[in-house]
Motif scaffolding. Structure first.
Motif, PDB file in Angstrom:
ATOM      1  N   LEU A 293      -6.866  -2.702   1.730  1.00 12.09           N
ATOM      2  CA  LEU A 293      -7.226  -1.640   2.662  1.00 12.09           C
ATOM      3  C   LEU A 293      -7.308  -2.171   4.081  1.00 12.09           C
ATOM      4  CD1 LEU A 293     -10.047  -0.016   0.501  1.00 12.09           C
ATOM      5  CD2 LEU A 293      -7.694   0.764   0.751  1.00 12.09           C
TER       6      LEU A 293
ATOM      7  N   LYS B 246       0.818  -1.201   0.000  1.00 10.31           N
ATOM      8  CA  LYS B 246       0.000   0.000   0.000  1.00 10.31           C
ATOM      9  C   LYS B 246       0.853   1.253   0.000  1.00 10.31           C
ATOM     10  CE  LYS B 246      -3.586   2.248   2.704  1.00 10.31           C
ATOM     11  NZ  LYS B 246      -4.410   2.150   3.899  1.00 10.31           N
TER      12      LYS B 246
ATOM     13  N   GLU C 161      -9.880   4.945  -0.113  1.00 10.75           N
ATOM     14  CA  GLU C 161      -9.163   4.640   1.118  1.00 10.75           C
ATOM     15  C   GLU C 161      -9.859   5.238   2.337  1.00 10.75           C
ATOM     16  OE1 GLU C 161      -5.063   5.567   0.659  1.00 10.75           O
ATOM     17  OE2 GLU C 161      -4.722   3.950  -0.783  1.00 10.75           O
TER      18      GLU C 161
END
Length: 712
Positions: free
Chosen positions: A395, A377, A454
């Motif tokens: 996520l 990420k 996000e």
């Protein structure tokens, strides 16, 4: 000056007896293992340093396991041992396991090695071994695991291998094996659970009896070989959860559409120019066809294809008409084709970037494009708006799947709306996900999409569906959610279209759902990172878990669809696209009033800027629907009206509570106080003036105040 033979023999005799006291205490198994030590030229970590001839037995040596004083296991993986394998290891009579993976062993496998007839696992993965596999391997009748992958073995697979009928794992990938597979390959390994023959030079036809391997699990990998001819239909006999990878061979002809081969995207077949038919784009020549697609067991035809008697027949209910059957099959083919196209585009984008370097012309120098399974990420956050994202971005730290697993998974269409198609995706390990495809536009808005998705991914609440990961490329935008197994609230209230069996919800379950929705909305409005407004709440967007706990889904979706699609999704567009295959209606909707519009606040038709009071109104309509059991459109004689107006009409006409109440709740009329309290809360939420509607926090407080939390 020469040495006489008698003196030489005397010297050797004395030398032998000089060493007898040093080795006489070690047993025969120790001698066999010392021959292995003597064959090792490099031992950089000194793992064989305690292999001493002065020991009575080798049971205390590194990598050796004994049982009742005899050697049963030799396991020395990843120690950078350089050398060859001696035949003497085959003289270990009780040896069951040999694991020498990830070393630097070279040379051929000696035939004498396979004299250890009790061997159950032989793992030599990741060495430099070469040459053909000896015929003597057939002596290992107890062998269960054979992993020779990532070496330089060549030649054909010995026919004697089929005598190893207890094999559970056969991994020969990344070698130079050639020729066809031995006769009886598919009939001999009935216990086989894992099969990987990828990245070799196997040729000839795929054995027709391979479909007998009913114990296979995970991925059957036959990719990157030279297999030719047609795909045997028997492959479809493998378990349905098995993924069959046939990529990059010389296969030709139609792709069978049965069993384990059904519902597969094109990623399983690419690299075979001679293949034709679905799910590939190139059709088969006229007169050439596969067995034809079949309908998945969990496929539900659209409501428009099912008549009022629930079976799709226009006659007396004897079965489906030819027209309906044809429509179902065509719908299924279209659905599978869409799935195949989506995952193919994802796969093409992902693999095109894997392992390649991009030469930049800017002053920043050379950049390496990330591989499709990086899963980092922190790297994705550094991308600019003009760089396409090729990774599946997690996520959540608990995400354990990658893009490759997602592409290989079984997928089924769950529903369609104006904001994309939703699929149920089953991974190899049994994990089930829900994947929403958003669109193909918006290629220049990645940074904007990233920030929005996000933020949504940070929302965590027991009554809100969790967004686990996303994928972005110029062609595809995918959102990956938890899969919620019990369908949506619409089906729970009214039943599922096309099914006869239906158990109405009890009052206690309805209370549980009402409270859960209210708590989820309160969290979105007041405690989420951006104080979200859902803006499109309806029973279709409320999913039910295993214990009938509610999960609000699709919040923030309108914004993401706007970015991904490249154009705003208007309120009218959402209303026009409300109906999904699992919805049913009590009446025929007019052009001006639809099921979806009944959940929208009156002011929503006048402005595109949503407010929290929109959600309060939608929640009130859902409460009325759960109390009355009626659809949001009600037919009163010849007049069609929305549910809010109908309830208000009943109150004005002073109808008894039983006229408003869902008939299935009549036996719970002793809960009248709770029902009336809920009805009052619902009517407060659907006030025409948004300023008069309560906040969702006040709704939660009212629910706690008026309704007992203890089920009766």
């Amino acid at each position: 000056m020469g040495v006489s033979p008698s003196l030489l023999y005397l010297f050797l005799f004395l030398l032998f007896y000089a060493f007898v006291p040093l080795v006489s205490s070690l047993n025969e198994e120790g001698f066999a293992l010392l021959s292995f030590k003597s064959s090792i030229r490099e031992d950089p970590e000194g793992c064989l340093s305690n292999w001493n001839s002065s020991d009575p037995n080798p049971c205390s040596w590194n990598g050796i396991t004994c049982r009742e004083g005899v050697v049963i296991s030799l396991s020395i993986p990843k120690k950078r041992l350089a050398g060859f394998l001696p035949s003497a290891l085959g003289s270990l009579p009780s040896l069951r396991h040999m694991n020498l993976r990830n070393n630097r062993l070279f040379g051929r496998l000696p035939p004498g090695l396979f004299a250890a007839g009790g061997l159950q696992s032989l793992v030599l993965y990741g060495n430099f071994l070469s040459g053909p596999l000896p015929q003597e391997i057939g002596n290992l009748s107890y062998l269960q695991t054979l992993d020779l992958s990532r070496n330089a073995f060549d030649g054909s697979i010995p026919s004697s291998l089929v005598q190893c009928m207890r094999l559970k794992s056969l991994i020969l990938s990344h070698n130079n094996f050639t020729s066809s597979l031995p006769d009886g390959f598919g009939s001999s390994f009935l216990a086989l659970e894992k099969l990987d023959l990828s990245y070799n030079g196997f040729s000839g036809s795929i054995p027709g009896d391979i479909g007998n391997l009913s114990s296979l699990q995970g991925t059957v990998d036959l990719s990157h070989n030279l297999f030719s001819g047609a795909i045997p239909a028997s492959l479809g006999n493998l378990p349905e959860k098995v993924y069959i990878d046939l990529t990059y061979n010389n296969l030709s002809g139609p792709i069978p559409q049965n069993g384990a081969l059904e519902n597969r995207g094109p990623t399983a077949f690419i690299g075979n120019p001679g293949l034709c038919g679905p799910p590939l784009k190139n059709p088969c020549p006229t007169g050439v066809s596969s067995s034809g697609p079949s309908v998945p067991t969990n496929y539900m035809p659209p409501v428009s294809q099912v008549n009022s008697n629930g079976n799709g027949s226009s006659g007396s209910g004897k079965g489906l008409s030819r027209t309906v059957v044809a429509a179902i099959v065509v719908s299924d083919v279209v659905g599978i084709g869409i799935i195949a196209m989506i995952f193919y585009l994802c796969y093409r984008r992902a693999t095109s970037s894997k392992g390649k370097e991009e030469s930049g012309t800017s002053k920043k120098g050379t950049k390496r494009r990330k591989e499709c399974m990086c899963f980092r990420k922190e790297e994705s956050e550094a991308l600019s708006e003009n760089i396409e994202q090729y990774d599946l971005v997690p996520l959540d730290r608990h995400v354990s799947f990658d893009l490759d697993e997602l592409l290989k998974a079984s997928a089924f269409v769950l529903g369609k709306s104006g904001m994309g198609i939703v699929y149920k995706v089953v991974l190899e390990d049994g994990v089930i996900l829900a994947v929403r495809r958003l669109g193909e536009g918006g290629s220049q808005r990645f940074k904007e999409f990233q920030m929005e998705v996000e933020a949504i991914g940070k929302v965590r609440h027991p009554n809100i569906v969790t967004l686990r990961a996303y994928y972005w490329s110029a062609d595809e935008k995918l959102l990956i959610y938890d899969y919620i197994p019990n369908g949506n609230l619409t089906a729970a209230i009214h039943g599922r279209a096309g099914t006869m069996a239906f158990t109405p919800l009890s009052w206690d379950v309805r209370l549980k759902i009402m409270k859960g929705i209210a708590k989820g909305l309160t969290f979105l409005h007041e405690f989420s990172p951006k104080k979200y407004v859902h803006g499109d709440l309806k029973p279709n967007n409320v999913l039910l878990g295993l214990n009938m706990e509610p999960y609000i889904s699709d919040f923030g979706l309108g914004r993401l669809a706007n970015i991904a699609g490249g154009s705003p999704l208007l309120q009218s567009d959402r209303i026009a696209a409300e109906k999904t295959p699992n919805q049913q209606s009590d009446v025929t909707s007019s052009p001006f009033l639809t099921r979806g519009s009944c959940y929208h606040a009156p002011e929503a038709l006048k402005t595109l800027k949503p407010s929290q009071k929109w959600d309060v109104y939608s929640y009130g309509v859902i409460l009325l629907e759960m109390i009355s059991g009626r659809s949001p459109l009600v037919l009163l004689e010849t007049l069609e009206m929305d549910l809010v107006r109908w309830v208000q009409f009943c109150i004005e006409e002073k109808k008894p509570l039983l006229d408003v109440l869902d008939p299935s709740l009549a036996r719970e009329i002793d809960r009248e106080d709770e029902i009336i309290a809920l009805l009052k809360i619902a009517l407060a939420c659907v006030q025409a003036n948004p300023e008069k509607r309560p906040s969702m926090r006040h709704v939660v407080d009212a629910l706690d105040r008026f309704i007992s939390s203890k089920p009766r």
